[in-house]
Design an enzyme around this catalytic site. Structure first.
Site, PDB file in Angstrom:
ATOM      1  N   LYS A  91       0.800  -1.228   0.000  1.00  0.00           N
ATOM      2  CA  LYS A  91       0.000   0.000   0.000  1.00  0.00           C
ATOM      3  C   LYS A  91       0.831   1.276   0.000  1.00  0.00           C
ATOM      4  CE  LYS A  91      -4.435  -1.569   1.631  1.00  0.00           C
ATOM      5  NZ  LYS A  91      -4.243  -3.002   1.987  1.00  0.00           N
ATOM      6  N   GLU A 113      -9.920   6.993   3.658  1.00  0.00           N
ATOM      7  CA  GLU A 113     -10.836   6.066   4.323  1.00  0.00           C
ATOM      8  C   GLU A 113     -10.033   4.824   4.635  1.00  0.00           C
ATOM      9  OE1 GLU A 113     -10.312   6.003   1.161  1.00  0.00           O
ATOM     10  OE2 GLU A 113     -10.135   3.849   0.841  1.00  0.00           O
ATOM     11  N   SER A 379       1.701  -9.842  -1.066  1.00  0.00           N
ATOM     12  CA  SER A 379       1.305  -8.437  -0.858  1.00  0.00           C
ATOM     13  C   SER A 379       1.628  -7.882   0.519  1.00  0.00           C
ATOM     14  CB  SER A 379      -0.192  -8.282  -1.145  1.00  0.00           C
ATOM     15  OG  SER A 379      -0.952  -9.135  -0.322  1.00  0.00           O
TER      16      SER A 379
HETATM   17  C1  LIG Z   1      -5.102  -4.029   1.602  1.00  0.00           C
HETATM   18  C2  LIG Z   1      -4.416  -5.284   1.302  1.00  0.00           C
HETATM   19  C3  LIG Z   1      -4.802  -6.107   0.227  1.00  0.00           C
HETATM   20  C4  LIG Z   1      -6.007  -5.835  -0.632  1.00  0.00           C
HETATM   21  O1  LIG Z   1      -5.957  -4.655  -1.359  1.00  0.00           O
HETATM   22  P1  LIG Z   1      -5.744  -4.640  -2.945  1.00  0.00           P
HETATM   23  O2  LIG Z   1      -6.042  -3.233  -3.310  1.00  0.00           O
HETATM   24  O3  LIG Z   1      -6.681  -5.619  -3.535  1.00  0.00           O
HETATM   25  O4  LIG Z   1      -4.330  -4.998  -3.195  1.00  0.00           O
HETATM   26  C5  LIG Z   1      -4.066  -7.255  -0.037  1.00  0.00           C
HETATM   27  N1  LIG Z   1      -3.008  -7.586   0.725  1.00  0.00           N
HETATM   28  C6  LIG Z   1      -2.614  -6.828   1.774  1.00  0.00           C
HETATM   29  C7  LIG Z   1      -1.439  -7.277   2.575  1.00  0.00           C
HETATM   30  C8  LIG Z   1      -3.294  -5.657   2.093  1.00  0.00           C
HETATM   31  O5  LIG Z   1      -2.888  -4.933   3.140  1.00  0.00           O
END
Ligand SMILES: *Cc1c(COP(=O)(O)O)cnc(C)c1O
Length: 395
Positions: A91, A113, A379
């Site tokens: 993010k 948000e 992610s």
């Molecule tokens: C917020 C988040 C997501 C989901 O958000 P996307 O916009 O779909 O990428 C996925 N993995 C993690 C670790 C997150 O913090």
């Protein structure tokens, strides 16, 4: 002409996207639409953006060959380590980009948000970095469920405002944020946390996140002597980590794109967030996309064990990737994801975020050839999810 999966001049991906906003926000929308590409192209912007990604976020994130996971699934599996970024997920790539953009637009205040608080923390972080005032809107219920992230935001100097209407969760927080923006459209920039919202947000956020696939290209070249994998797998809430991981491969048909949604307690259980299966066309947060809704258009509350995936829609680009068949959409239940998360801990010594565990669960749903190169976008890290892991596995 070859089909493009990128946004067109009007802000559409096929039938999805566009900009459906209250009239009071037209000037903000038009300013953003007319200037985001020029600002992002400026050499001084690129220099500042990449310097922060390197020295503050810690990029490039490694592309790690997961040997034991590869043996288990019979393919060459690489993990793109977004979990190693400052603040623990992808993010921050987007919030760094947007704070630099906000400064160049002469904005004085930032709002955002947040659902689980991850985007709130990433926004509060870059506001501290840039010395900008930060207000984060969060559903009252989420505030009580996500105390550590609320504390983080406060330590970073942000004001956290409770959204007390409706279901007191993410969509109500978003409504509050939009209301606040309308009250002071000149001074405020709204940092959206995923590839959702009105044009140009989905494209702008995808471009900031595209650093992920930009790095994968040269990292694979070093390791596999070619710039592309056979498969790239990412989880999808709104879709920003997937959009960044897919970005430079969208027009390269030999790369199979796999998006993994959260099906909660099962697609048909009534407690799910699998938008591609359950969604119908509708408008949410200013764009036309696929959306979980009732017959008369009320948004259905999504559910997933993972707070970052329980969003009732997907970004418009993902709706198009799904509809056109360019990406394959799979889903993983809570149980499948939790097992896949624990498996990564024990095979590779990496504790993933539960969102990410959904992407990992897809490995067991495909049959690969031994020489297939598979990249899983890792992610985020699992520190924030320890309580959930503890309760689930009775640790
Ligand atoms: C917020 C988040 C997501 C989901 O958000 P996307 O916009 O779909 O990428 C996925 N993995 C993690 C670790 C997150 O913090």
């Amino acid at each position: 002409m070859k089909k493009s999966y990128h946004v067109d001049e009007k802000g559409y991906y096929g039938p999805f996207g566009g900009s459906f906003v209250p009239e009071m926000l037209y000037p903000n929308m038009e300013t953003l639409q007319n200037s985001y590409l020029d600002i992002m192209k400026e050499p001084s912007f690129q220099e500042e953006f990449h310097a922060l990604l390197k020295d503050y976020v810690g990029r490039p994130s490694p592309l790690y060959f997961a040997k034991r996971l590869s043996e288990k699934y019979g393919a060459k599996i690489y993990l793109k380590r977004e979990d190693l970024n400052h603040t623990g997920a992808h993010k921050i790539n987007n919030t760094i980009g947007q704070i630099l953009l906000a400064k160049r637009l002469g904005k004085k205040k930032i709002i955002a948000e947040t659902g689980a608080g991850q985007h709130g923390v990433a926004t509060a972080t870059v506001c501290a970095l840039a010395g900008m005032e930060c207000t984060v809107y969060m559903g009252e219920i989420d505030i009580s469920r996500q105390a550590p992230n609320v504390a983080r935001m406060k330590m970073l100097g942000a004001r956290v405002v409770a959204a007390t209407s409706g279901s007191k969760t993410l969509k109500d927080a978003t409504n509050e944020a939009i209301r606040a923006w309308i009250s002071d459209p000149v001074d405020i920039h709204y940092i959206i946390g995923s590839v959702v919202g009105f044009h140009p947000y989905p494209d702008m956020v995808a471009r900031f996140q595209s650093v992920i696939s930009e790095e994968i290209k040269w990292q694979l070249k070093e390791k596999e002597q070619r710039e592309y994998p056979d498969y790239i797998i990412a989880c999808v809430g709104g879709g920003s980590n997937a959009a960044g991981a897919f970005y430079h491969y969208l027009d390269q048909d030999e790369v199979k794109l796999i998006a993994v949604e959260a099906s909660g307690k099962g697609v048909d259980s009534g407690e799910s967030a699998a938008t591609s299966v359950l969604g119908k066309e509708g408008i949410i947060h200013g764009s036309r996309t696929l959306l979980m809704q009732t017959e008369d258009g009320q948004i259905i509350e999504p559910y997933s064990i993972s707070a970052g995936l329980d969003y009732p829609g997907v970004g418009p680009q993902h709706a198009y990737l799904f509809q056109s068949g360019r990406a394959e959409f799979l889903n993983a239940t809570d149980d499948e994801a939790m097992r896949a998360g624990l498996e990564l801990c024990q095979l590779e010594g990496i504790i993933p975020a539960i969102e990410t565990s959904h992407a990992l669960a897809a490995l067991g749903k495909k049959s690969f050839k031994k020489r297939d190169v598979v990249v899983v976008n890792l992610s985020g890290r699992g520190d924030k999810d320890l309580d959930t892991y503890i309760r689930y596995f009775d640790l």
